[in-house]
Write a protein that holds these residues in place. Structure first.
Motif, PDB file in Angstrom:
ATOM      1  N   MET A   1       0.888  -1.245  -0.034  1.00  0.00           N
ATOM      2  CA  MET A   1       0.257  -0.136   0.229  1.00  0.00           C
ATOM      3  C   MET A   1       0.962   1.132   0.034  1.00  0.00           C
ATOM      4  SD  MET A   1      -2.721   1.244   2.748  1.00  0.00           S
ATOM      5  CE  MET A   1      -4.264   0.829   2.348  1.00  0.00           C
ATOM      6  N   LYS A   2       0.585   1.917  -0.895  1.00  0.00           N
ATOM      7  CA  LYS A   2       1.455   3.316  -1.220  1.00  0.00           C
ATOM      8  C   LYS A   2       0.962   4.456   0.296  1.00  0.00           C
ATOM      9  CE  LYS A   2       1.988   7.421  -4.134  1.00  0.00           C
ATOM     10  NZ  LYS A   2       1.983   8.334  -3.366  1.00  0.00           N
ATOM     11  N   GLU A   3       2.095   4.914   0.747  1.00  0.00           N
ATOM     12  CA  GLU A   3       1.977   5.796   1.816  1.00  0.00           C
ATOM     13  C   GLU A   3       1.703   7.261   1.153  1.00  0.00           C
ATOM     14  OE1 GLU A   3       5.425   8.312   4.060  1.00  0.00           O
ATOM     15  OE2 GLU A   3       5.461   6.068   4.501  1.00  0.00           O
ATOM     16  N   ASN A   4       0.480   7.551   1.923  1.00  0.00           N
ATOM     17  CA  ASN A   4       0.152   9.078   1.281  1.00  0.00           C
ATOM     18  C   ASN A   4      -0.175   9.933   2.663  1.00  0.00           C
ATOM     19  OD1 ASN A   4      -0.544  11.197  -0.204  1.00  0.00           O
ATOM     20  ND2 ASN A   4      -2.480  10.320  -0.834  1.00  0.00           N
ATOM     21  N   ILE A   5       0.866  10.546   3.080  1.00  0.00           N
ATOM     22  CA  ILE A   5       0.739  11.234   4.322  1.00  0.00           C
ATOM     23  C   ILE A   5       0.933  12.936   4.162  1.00  0.00           C
ATOM     24  CG2 ILE A   5       1.711  12.017   6.663  1.00  0.00           C
ATOM     25  CD1 ILE A   5       2.843   9.000   6.931  1.00  0.00           C
ATOM     26  N   VAL A   6      -0.086  13.472   4.339  1.00  0.00           N
ATOM     27  CA  VAL A   6      -0.250  14.983   4.249  1.00  0.00           C
ATOM     28  C   VAL A   6      -0.319  15.710   5.528  1.00  0.00           C
ATOM     29  CG1 VAL A   6      -1.345  16.885   3.343  1.00  0.00           C
ATOM     30  CG2 VAL A   6      -1.501  14.763   2.069  1.00  0.00           C
ATOM     31  N   LEU A   7       0.738  16.484   5.420  1.00  0.00           N
ATOM     32  CA  LEU A   7       1.139  17.448   6.988  1.00  0.00           C
ATOM     33  C   LEU A   7       0.489  18.881   6.707  1.00  0.00           C
ATOM     34  CD1 LEU A   7       4.486  15.752   8.034  1.00  0.00           C
ATOM     35  CD2 LEU A   7       2.371  15.378   8.746  1.00  0.00           C
ATOM     36  N   GLN A   8      -0.689  19.223   7.603  1.00  0.00           N
ATOM     37  CA  GLN A   8      -0.990  20.444   7.502  1.00  0.00           C
ATOM     38  C   GLN A   8       0.140  21.515   7.948  1.00  0.00           C
ATOM     39  OE1 GLN A   8      -3.780  20.910   5.911  1.00  0.00           O
ATOM     40  NE2 GLN A   8      -4.082  18.604   5.616  1.00  0.00           N
ATOM     41  N   ASP A   9      -0.133  22.796   7.528  1.00  0.00           N
ATOM     42  CA  ASP A   9       0.997  23.776   8.198  1.00  0.00           C
ATOM     43  C   ASP A   9       0.698  24.080   9.455  1.00  0.00           C
ATOM     44  OD1 ASP A   9       1.836  24.318   5.222  1.00  0.00           O
ATOM     45  OD2 ASP A   9       0.818  26.304   5.244  1.00  0.00           O
ATOM     46  N   PHE A  10       1.508  24.317  10.209  1.00  0.00           N
ATOM     47  CA  PHE A  10       1.780  24.369  11.650  1.00  0.00           C
ATOM     48  C   PHE A  10       2.948  24.556  12.069  1.00  0.00           C
ATOM     49  CE2 PHE A  10       3.119  21.580  15.618  1.00  0.00           C
ATOM     50  CZ  PHE A  10       1.737  21.710  16.208  1.00  0.00           C
ATOM     51  N   ASN A 104      -0.422   3.549  11.816  1.00  0.00           N
ATOM     52  CA  ASN A 104      -0.169   5.055  11.103  1.00  0.00           C
ATOM     53  C   ASN A 104       0.854   5.776  11.876  1.00  0.00           C
ATOM     54  OD1 ASN A 104      -2.452   4.649   9.533  1.00  0.00           O
ATOM     55  ND2 ASN A 104      -3.640   5.659  10.632  1.00  0.00           N
ATOM     56  N   LEU A 105       1.256   5.531  13.181  1.00  0.00           N
ATOM     57  CA  LEU A 105       2.306   6.369  13.835  1.00  0.00           C
ATOM     58  C   LEU A 105       3.706   5.628  13.297  1.00  0.00           C
ATOM     59  CD1 LEU A 105       3.399   8.173  15.923  1.00  0.00           C
ATOM     60  CD2 LEU A 105       3.038   6.391  17.582  1.00  0.00           C
ATOM     61  N   SER A 106       3.769   4.414  12.876  1.00  0.00           N
ATOM     62  CA  SER A 106       5.038   3.806  12.296  1.00  0.00           C
ATOM     63  C   SER A 106       5.194   4.624  11.003  1.00  0.00           C
ATOM     64  CB  SER A 106       4.721   2.431  12.273  1.00  0.00           C
ATOM     65  OG  SER A 106       5.979   1.866  11.732  1.00  0.00           O
ATOM     66  N   LYS A 107       4.104   4.896  10.275  1.00  0.00           N
ATOM     67  CA  LYS A 107       4.333   5.504   8.892  1.00  0.00           C
ATOM     68  C   LYS A 107       4.659   6.936   9.055  1.00  0.00           C
ATOM     69  CE  LYS A 107       1.018   2.648   6.689  1.00  0.00           C
ATOM     70  NZ  LYS A 107      -0.625   2.394   5.973  1.00  0.00           N
ATOM     71  N   LEU A 108       4.156   7.419  10.058  1.00  0.00           N
ATOM     72  CA  LEU A 108       4.383   8.758  10.197  1.00  0.00           C
ATOM     73  C   LEU A 108       5.842   8.864  10.560  1.00  0.00           C
ATOM     74  CD1 LEU A 108       3.823  11.932  10.139  1.00  0.00           C
ATOM     75  CD2 LEU A 108       3.072  11.684  12.647  1.00  0.00           C
ATOM     76  N   ILE A 109       6.310   8.264  11.445  1.00  0.00           N
ATOM     77  CA  ILE A 109       7.635   8.258  11.785  1.00  0.00           C
ATOM     78  C   ILE A 109       8.693   8.005  10.892  1.00  0.00           C
ATOM     79  CG2 ILE A 109       9.330   7.116  13.063  1.00  0.00           C
ATOM     80  CD1 ILE A 109       7.179   6.717  15.378  1.00  0.00           C
ATOM     81  N   SER A 110       8.310   6.883   9.909  1.00  0.00           N
ATOM     82  CA  SER A 110       9.437   6.622   8.661  1.00  0.00           C
ATOM     83  C   SER A 110       9.154   7.870   7.789  1.00  0.00           C
ATOM     84  CB  SER A 110       8.622   5.267   7.898  1.00  0.00           C
ATOM     85  OG  SER A 110       9.290   5.094   6.886  1.00  0.00           O
ATOM     86  N   HIS A 111       7.932   8.356   7.607  1.00  0.00           N
ATOM     87  CA  HIS A 111       7.865   9.607   6.671  1.00  0.00           C
ATOM     88  C   HIS A 111       8.865  10.756   7.382  1.00  0.00           C
ATOM     89  CE1 HIS A 111       5.925  12.743   3.951  1.00  0.00           C
ATOM     90  NE2 HIS A 111       5.944  13.352   5.093  1.00  0.00           N
ATOM     91  N   LEU A 112       8.829  10.913   8.530  1.00  0.00           N
ATOM     92  CA  LEU A 112       9.376  12.066   9.127  1.00  0.00           C
ATOM     93  C   LEU A 112      10.964  11.896   8.918  1.00  0.00           C
ATOM     94  CD1 LEU A 112       7.366  13.234  12.322  1.00  0.00           C
ATOM     95  CD2 LEU A 112       7.757  14.250   9.920  1.00  0.00           C
ATOM     96  N   PHE A 113      11.428  10.668   9.124  1.00  0.00           N
ATOM     97  CA  PHE A 113      13.036  10.340   9.074  1.00  0.00           C
ATOM     98  C   PHE A 113      13.491  10.599   7.675  1.00  0.00           C
ATOM     99  CE2 PHE A 113      12.857   7.828  12.779  1.00  0.00           C
ATOM    100  CZ  PHE A 113      14.007   8.071  13.670  1.00  0.00           C
ATOM    101  N   ARG A 114      12.447  10.231   6.691  1.00  0.00           N
ATOM    102  CA  ARG A 114      12.833  10.504   5.267  1.00  0.00           C
ATOM    103  C   ARG A 114      12.688  11.817   4.715  1.00  0.00           C
ATOM    104  NH1 ARG A 114       9.626   6.315   4.712  1.00  0.00           N
ATOM    105  NH2 ARG A 114       8.486   7.378   3.352  1.00  0.00           N
ATOM    106  N   ASN A 115      11.627  12.587   5.214  1.00  0.00           N
ATOM    107  CA  ASN A 115      11.093  13.763   4.349  1.00  0.00           C
ATOM    108  C   ASN A 115      11.357  14.927   5.373  1.00  0.00           C
ATOM    109  OD1 ASN A 115      10.394  12.371   1.963  1.00  0.00           O
ATOM    110  ND2 ASN A 115       8.837  11.357   3.427  1.00  0.00           N
TER     111      ASN A 115
END
Length: 180
Positions: A1-10, A104-115
Motif C-alpha cells: 500500500m502506497k504511503e500518502n501522508i499530508v501534513l497541514q501547515d503548523f 499509522n504512527l509507524s508510517k508517520l515516523i518513517s515519513h519524518l525520518f525520510r522527508n
C-alpha cells in the motif's frame, strides 16, 4: 500500500519537550515548522541539563515529535496529520483500532525520518563548542543519523526563515528539570 501522508501547515515550540532518555525521561527545547508540506525541526539542548543529550537521543526525540504531531489539533479542530486513506474505517476494522493507530504512527515516523529537516542546536557555553553549534542531521535509509555541522547564517540562507532559527536563550536558561 502506497504511503500518502499530508501534513497541514503548523508551527509550535515546546519547552520542555519530553522524550524517552537512556535512563529516565529527557527534556529539550523543540520547535516544529510545517509549511507547504515541508517539515523542519529545531531541537536544542537545554543549559545545565544533565539527562540524555539531544545528540544521543535524536531518534527518540523524532519519534516523540511524531507522537506529538498525532496528538496536536490546530485551532480549527483539524488534525495536523492526514493519512489520506480511502477507507480508514475498513483498515481499522481489519487491523483493530490500536494496531491501526500504531501502524499509522509507524508510517508517520518513517515519513519524518525520510522527508524532514532536523536541525540540532547547542546554545553558547552548552556542549563542546564555546560559541554554540548547529548541525543538520540527515538520516540514512536505516534511520542512522549523520551530523553535518553548519552555521546559523548558512541555515538562514538555505531555508530563508530567519525567525525559525532564533532561540531565546534566557527562556531556555530559566527552565530546569525541577519544574517538570
Amino acid at each position: 500500500m502506497k504511503e500518502n501522508i499530508v501534513l497541514q501547515d503548523f508551527e509550535r515550540s515546546y519547552l520542555p519537550f519530553k522524550f524517552k532518555g537512556f535512563w529516565k525521561d529527557g527534556y529539550c527545547f523543540l520547535k516544529i515548522l510545517i509549511r507547504d508540506g515541508k517539515t523542519i525541526f529545531l531541537c536544542c539542548q537545554l543549559p545545565d541539563y544533565t539527562g540524555t543529550s539531544v545528540t544521543n537521543a535524536v531518534e527518540s526525540i523524532l519519534e516523540h515529535a511524531a507522537m506529538k504531531l498525532e496528538e496536536e489539533k490546530t485551532e480549527s479542530g483539524f488534525s495536523v496529520v492526514n493519512y489520506n486513506e480511502k477507507f480508514p474505517f475498513l483498515r481499522s476494522l481489519m487491523l483493530g483500532e490500536e494496531k491501526h493507530k500504531k501502524d499509522n504512527l509507524s508510517k508517520l515516523i518513517s515519513h519524518l525520518f525520510r522527508n524532514s529537516v532536523w536541525i540540532e542546536h547547542y546554545p553558547p557555553n552548552v556542549g563542546l563548542a564555546e560559541n554554540g553549534s548547529y548541525a543538520h542531521v540527515v538520516f540514512t535509509d536505516d534511520g542512522e543519523p549523520i551530523w553535518n555541522y553548519t552555521s546559523v547564517n548558512s541555515l538562514i540562507k538555505e531555508f530563508e526563515i530567519p525567525e525559525f532559527f532564533s532561540v531565546n536563550y534566557d527562556e531556555l536558561s530559566r527552565w530546569n528539570t525541577k519544574k517538570s
